[in-house]
Design a protein around this motif. Structure first.
Motif, PDB file in Angstrom:
ATOM      1  N   ALA A   2     -13.461  -5.422-151.672  1.00 22.76           N
ATOM      2  CA  ALA A   2     -14.648  -5.816-152.433  1.00 22.76           C
ATOM      3  C   ALA A   2     -14.262  -6.423-153.777  1.00 22.76           C
ATOM      4  O   ALA A   2     -14.830  -7.439-154.205  1.00 22.76           O
ATOM      5  CB  ALA A   2     -15.559  -4.603-152.639  1.00 22.76           C
ATOM      6  N   VAL A   3     -13.300  -5.809-154.456  1.00 24.28           N
ATOM      7  CA  VAL A   3     -12.870  -6.336-155.763  1.00 24.28           C
ATOM      8  C   VAL A   3     -12.227  -7.716-155.602  1.00 24.28           C
ATOM      9  O   VAL A   3     -12.459  -8.618-156.411  1.00 24.28           O
ATOM     10  CB  VAL A   3     -11.893  -5.350-156.436  1.00 24.28           C
ATOM     11  CG1 VAL A   3     -11.265  -5.977-157.675  1.00 24.28           C
ATOM     12  CG2 VAL A   3     -12.625  -4.064-156.815  1.00 24.28           C
ATOM     13  N   CYS A   4     -11.427  -7.895-154.548  1.00 28.36           N
ATOM     14  CA  CYS A   4     -10.809  -9.204-154.300  1.00 28.36           C
ATOM     15  C   CYS A   4     -11.881 -10.279-154.089  1.00 28.36           C
ATOM     16  O   CYS A   4     -11.783 -11.383-154.638  1.00 28.36           O
ATOM     17  CB  CYS A   4      -9.886  -9.136-153.087  1.00 28.36           C
ATOM     18  SG  CYS A   4      -8.344  -8.241-153.378  1.00 28.36           S
ATOM     19  N   GLN A   5     -12.894  -9.965-153.306  1.00 28.26           N
ATOM     20  CA  GLN A   5     -13.962 -10.931-153.082  1.00 28.26           C
ATOM     21  C   GLN A   5     -14.742 -11.200-154.362  1.00 28.26           C
ATOM     22  O   GLN A   5     -15.161 -12.331-154.619  1.00 28.26           O
ATOM     23  CB  GLN A   5     -14.911 -10.419-151.989  1.00 28.26           C
ATOM     24  CG  GLN A   5     -14.300 -10.422-150.609  1.00 28.26           C
ATOM     25  CD  GLN A   5     -15.358 -10.325-149.533  1.00 28.26           C
ATOM     26  OE1 GLN A   5     -16.393 -10.970-149.602  1.00 28.26           O
ATOM     27  NE2 GLN A   5     -15.101  -9.509-148.531  1.00 28.26           N
ATOM     28  N   LEU A   6     -14.927 -10.165-155.150  1.00 28.45           N
ATOM     29  CA  LEU A   6     -15.635 -10.325-156.417  1.00 28.45           C
ATOM     30  C   LEU A   6     -14.887 -11.273-157.343  1.00 28.45           C
ATOM     31  O   LEU A   6     -15.486 -12.166-157.967  1.00 28.45           O
ATOM     32  CB  LEU A   6     -15.812  -8.955-157.081  1.00 28.45           C
ATOM     33  CG  LEU A   6     -16.487  -8.949-158.461  1.00 28.45           C
ATOM     34  CD1 LEU A   6     -17.922  -9.440-158.353  1.00 28.45           C
ATOM     35  CD2 LEU A   6     -16.446  -7.544-159.054  1.00 28.45           C
ATOM     36  N   LEU A   7     -13.569 -11.109-157.430  1.00 31.63           N
ATOM     37  CA  LEU A   7     -12.767 -11.965-158.303  1.00 31.63           C
ATOM     38  C   LEU A   7     -12.701 -13.397-157.781  1.00 31.63           C
ATOM     39  O   LEU A   7     -12.704 -14.353-158.558  1.00 31.63           O
ATOM     40  CB  LEU A   7     -11.357 -11.392-158.439  1.00 31.63           C
ATOM     41  CG  LEU A   7     -11.255 -10.033-159.150  1.00 31.63           C
ATOM     42  CD1 LEU A   7      -9.822  -9.529-159.141  1.00 31.63           C
ATOM     43  CD2 LEU A   7     -11.787 -10.129-160.575  1.00 31.63           C
ATOM     44  N   GLU A   8     -12.656 -13.552-156.453  1.00 35.28           N
ATOM     45  CA  GLU A   8     -12.579 -14.894-155.879  1.00 35.28           C
ATOM     46  C   GLU A   8     -13.870 -15.678-156.072  1.00 35.28           C
ATOM     47  O   GLU A   8     -13.843 -16.911-156.184  1.00 35.28           O
ATOM     48  CB  GLU A   8     -12.262 -14.798-154.378  1.00 35.28           C
ATOM     49  CG  GLU A   8     -10.844 -14.324-154.076  1.00 35.28           C
ATOM     50  CD  GLU A   8     -10.618 -14.141-152.588  1.00 35.28           C
ATOM     51  OE1 GLU A   8     -11.556 -14.437-151.803  1.00 35.28           O
ATOM     52  OE2 GLU A   8      -9.521 -13.699-152.198  1.00 35.28           O
ATOM     53  N   ASN A   9     -14.990 -14.975-156.127  1.00 32.90           N
ATOM     54  CA  ASN A   9     -16.291 -15.660-156.187  1.00 32.90           C
ATOM     55  C   ASN A   9     -17.112 -15.218-157.392  1.00 32.90           C
ATOM     56  O   ASN A   9     -18.339 -15.196-157.346  1.00 32.90           O
ATOM     57  CB  ASN A   9     -17.081 -15.353-154.903  1.00 32.90           C
ATOM     58  CG  ASN A   9     -16.300 -15.657-153.654  1.00 32.90           C
ATOM     59  OD1 ASN A   9     -16.103 -16.803-153.297  1.00 32.90           O
ATOM     60  ND2 ASN A   9     -15.835 -14.614-152.971  1.00 32.90           N
ATOM     61  N   LYS A  10     -16.429 -14.878-158.482  1.00 31.67           N
ATOM     62  CA  LYS A  10     -17.131 -14.315-159.631  1.00 31.67           C
ATOM     63  C   LYS A  10     -18.152 -15.269-160.239  1.00 31.67           C
ATOM     64  O   LYS A  10     -19.194 -14.838-160.743  1.00 31.67           O
ATOM     65  CB  LYS A  10     -16.123 -13.871-160.697  1.00 31.67           C
ATOM     66  CG  LYS A  10     -15.179 -14.962-161.175  1.00 31.67           C
ATOM     67  CD  LYS A  10     -14.163 -14.398-162.152  1.00 31.67           C
ATOM     68  CE  LYS A  10     -13.169 -15.454-162.611  1.00 31.67           C
ATOM     69  NZ  LYS A  10     -12.152 -14.888-163.528  1.00 31.67           N
ATOM     70  N   GLU A  11     -17.894 -16.576-160.180  1.00 29.13           N
ATOM     71  CA  GLU A  11     -18.847 -17.517-160.750  1.00 29.13           C
ATOM     72  C   GLU A  11     -20.140 -17.552-159.942  1.00 29.13           C
ATOM     73  O   GLU A  11     -21.222 -17.667-160.510  1.00 29.13           O
ATOM     74  CB  GLU A  11     -18.230 -18.911-160.813  1.00 29.13           C
ATOM     75  CG  GLU A  11     -17.043 -19.005-161.762  1.00 29.13           C
ATOM     76  CD  GLU A  11     -16.479 -20.407-161.819  1.00 29.13           C
ATOM     77  OE1 GLU A  11     -16.996 -21.283-161.093  1.00 29.13           O
ATOM     78  OE2 GLU A  11     -15.519 -20.630-162.582  1.00 29.13           O
TER      79      GLU A  11
ATOM     80  N   TYR B  95     -18.261 -18.696-149.592  1.00 29.11           N
ATOM     81  CA  TYR B  95     -17.628 -17.420-149.841  1.00 29.11           C
ATOM     82  C   TYR B  95     -18.219 -16.411-148.871  1.00 29.11           C
ATOM     83  O   TYR B  95     -19.229 -16.655-148.230  1.00 29.11           O
ATOM     84  CB  TYR B  95     -17.823 -16.967-151.293  1.00 29.11           C
ATOM     85  CG  TYR B  95     -19.252 -17.022-151.770  1.00 29.11           C
ATOM     86  CD1 TYR B  95     -19.766 -18.195-152.331  1.00 29.11           C
ATOM     87  CD2 TYR B  95     -20.096 -15.929-151.622  1.00 29.11           C
ATOM     88  CE1 TYR B  95     -21.065 -18.252-152.753  1.00 29.11           C
ATOM     89  CE2 TYR B  95     -21.404 -15.990-152.051  1.00 29.11           C
ATOM     90  CZ  TYR B  95     -21.884 -17.160-152.621  1.00 29.11           C
ATOM     91  OH  TYR B  95     -23.186 -17.218-153.031  1.00 29.11           O
ATOM     92  N   ARG B  96     -17.587 -15.255-148.756  1.00 24.33           N
ATOM     93  CA  ARG B  96     -17.930 -14.348-147.672  1.00 24.33           C
ATOM     94  C   ARG B  96     -19.221 -13.593-147.926  1.00 24.33           C
ATOM     95  O   ARG B  96     -19.943 -13.267-147.023  1.00 24.33           O
ATOM     96  CB  ARG B  96     -16.792 -13.338-147.458  1.00 24.33           C
ATOM     97  CG  ARG B  96     -15.481 -14.009-147.097  1.00 24.33           C
ATOM     98  CD  ARG B  96     -14.429 -12.979-146.759  1.00 24.33           C
ATOM     99  NE  ARG B  96     -13.169 -13.601-146.477  1.00 24.33           N
ATOM    100  CZ  ARG B  96     -12.179 -13.699-147.346  1.00 24.33           C
ATOM    101  NH1 ARG B  96     -12.317 -13.202-148.547  1.00 24.33           N
ATOM    102  NH2 ARG B  96     -11.049 -14.285-147.016  1.00 24.33           N
ATOM    103  N   TRP B  97     -19.509 -13.281-149.192  1.00 22.58           N
ATOM    104  CA  TRP B  97     -20.664 -12.462-149.464  1.00 22.58           C
ATOM    105  C   TRP B  97     -21.866 -13.330-149.747  1.00 22.58           C
ATOM    106  O   TRP B  97     -21.775 -14.343-150.424  1.00 22.58           O
ATOM    107  CB  TRP B  97     -20.386 -11.571-150.673  1.00 22.58           C
ATOM    108  CG  TRP B  97     -21.577 -10.816-151.160  1.00 22.58           C
ATOM    109  CD1 TRP B  97     -22.101  -9.670-150.639  1.00 22.58           C
ATOM    110  CD2 TRP B  97     -22.418 -11.163-152.270  1.00 22.58           C
ATOM    111  NE1 TRP B  97     -23.188  -9.286-151.336  1.00 22.58           N
ATOM    112  CE2 TRP B  97     -23.416 -10.173-152.352  1.00 22.58           C
ATOM    113  CE3 TRP B  97     -22.432 -12.195-153.180  1.00 22.58           C
ATOM    114  CZ2 TRP B  97     -24.395 -10.190-153.333  1.00 22.58           C
ATOM    115  CZ3 TRP B  97     -23.411 -12.222-154.152  1.00 22.58           C
ATOM    116  CH2 TRP B  97     -24.371 -11.227-154.223  1.00 22.58           C
TER     117      TRP B  97
END
Length: 326
Positions: free
Chosen positions: A27-36, A320-322
């Motif tokens: 979850a943190v990795c996805q958050l950092l990848e798509n933070k914008e 992105y995934r989410w």
């Protein structure tokens, strides 16, 4: 709701058993990848949506293979998703080859390894050519065993080969002073391959393997039940028995019984609703196109132009995934 058994375990054991850290890291990795993209919805909402998808089993869709096989829950979720997405293959009575089933698996996981699909197909086809046709239910049940218990089956294969070659499990092979190389395992003839090994001795070795809890494995009592019905068996005979055992399928919990594989009332209802909605949309669009107006020719021109543009109701590529809920 949190499961009651968590109260019987220390916190760190429960977290490890449920692989919570695996999901937190992802979850943190996805958050950092798509933070914008996520910043406009809020971090709290992102984590809520992420763990809701984990509970629903949709978090594995279109993910890399390393993530799909990372936890037992991920594996079960992938099996359930594959069944629900391609159940109509079996419902229509279609028979597919191993390569065609592999293409279906890659639609959900682009880097799904061919080797796993081949191993699953070999359980169904045994000594037949690998390009033979298979029913959806036969392939799915064999694939379930091979995919979910892949590490366990690798150890089972090694144990079977040792028993077949007559190797003592307690023997330690050391290099000879003259050659400095390990002695080679004898070549197995076709007769020994067909004859198999003694079932009771095979179970003793498997029981020790299950007791170590090193790999996820079928319930030992059910494995014993499978082996108690025969005196000797081959490795693939054992895998076939596992794939057809109703109790093992129920213990795994990802798929319904074989007789119910073609039935999914919830999904059928959703598909019927989508079909009706599509027909209503198409009928309404045709009615508007045929209705004359002050600028009827312009209306038809615009409709023809819109046909060339992706429909707003069609799924758009996900960057992105989410995705947040509406």
């Amino acid at each position: 709701m949190l499961s009651p058994e968590r109260l019987d375990l220390p916190d760190y054991e429960y977290l490890a058993q449920r692989h919570v850290l695996t999901y937190m890291e992802d979850a943190v990795c996805q958050l950092l990848e798509n933070k914008e993209d996520i910043s406009q919805y809020g971090i709290a909402r992102f984590f809520t949506e992420y763990f809701n998808s984990v509970c629903q089993g949709t978090h594995i869709l279109f993910r890399e293979f390393s993530f799909i096989q990372a936890t037992p829950h991920n594996r079960a979720s992938f099996l359930r998703a594959f069944w629900r997405c391609f159940r109509t293959v079996g419902k229509n009575g279609d028979l597919l080859t191993m390569k065609e089933y592999h293409c279906l698996l890659q639609l959900l996981c682009p880097d799904f390894p061919l080797e796993l699909t081949q191993k699953a197909a070999r359980i169904v086809l045994m000594d037949d050519a690998m390009d033979c046709l298979m029913s959806f239910s036969d392939f799915l049940l064999a694939f379930q065993i091979q995919f979910y218990y892949s590490e366990f089956l690798e150890s089972v294969a090694a144990i079977y080969q040792d028993l077949l070659s007559g190797k003592n499990p307690n023997t330690v092979i050391v290099p000879t002073s003259s050659s400095g190389q390990h002695r080679q395992r004898p070549v197995l003839g076709e007769s020994s391959m067909l004859e198999g090994v003694e079932a009771s001795l095979f179970y003793q070795r498997l029981e020790n393997l299950c007791d170590r809890h090193k790999y996820s494995c079928p319930p030992p009592a059910l494995v014993k039940e499978v082996l108690s019905n025969v005196q000797r068996l081959t490795f693939y005979g054992f895998l076939v028995a596992l794939s057809k055992h109703r109790g093992i399928n129920q213990a795994l919990g990802a798929l319904p019984d074989k007789g119910d594989l073609m039935h999914d009332p919830a999904m059928d209802e959703e598909l019927d609703r989508l079909v009706v909605r599509s027909r209503l949309h198409r009928t309404s669009r045709q009615h508007r196109a045929e209705k004359p107006g002050d600028f009827g020719f312009q209306r038809r021109d615009k409709l023809e132009a819109l046909e060339k543009v992706p429909s707003a109701s069609a799924p758009t590529p996900c960057l992105y995934r989410w995705e947040p809920r509406e």
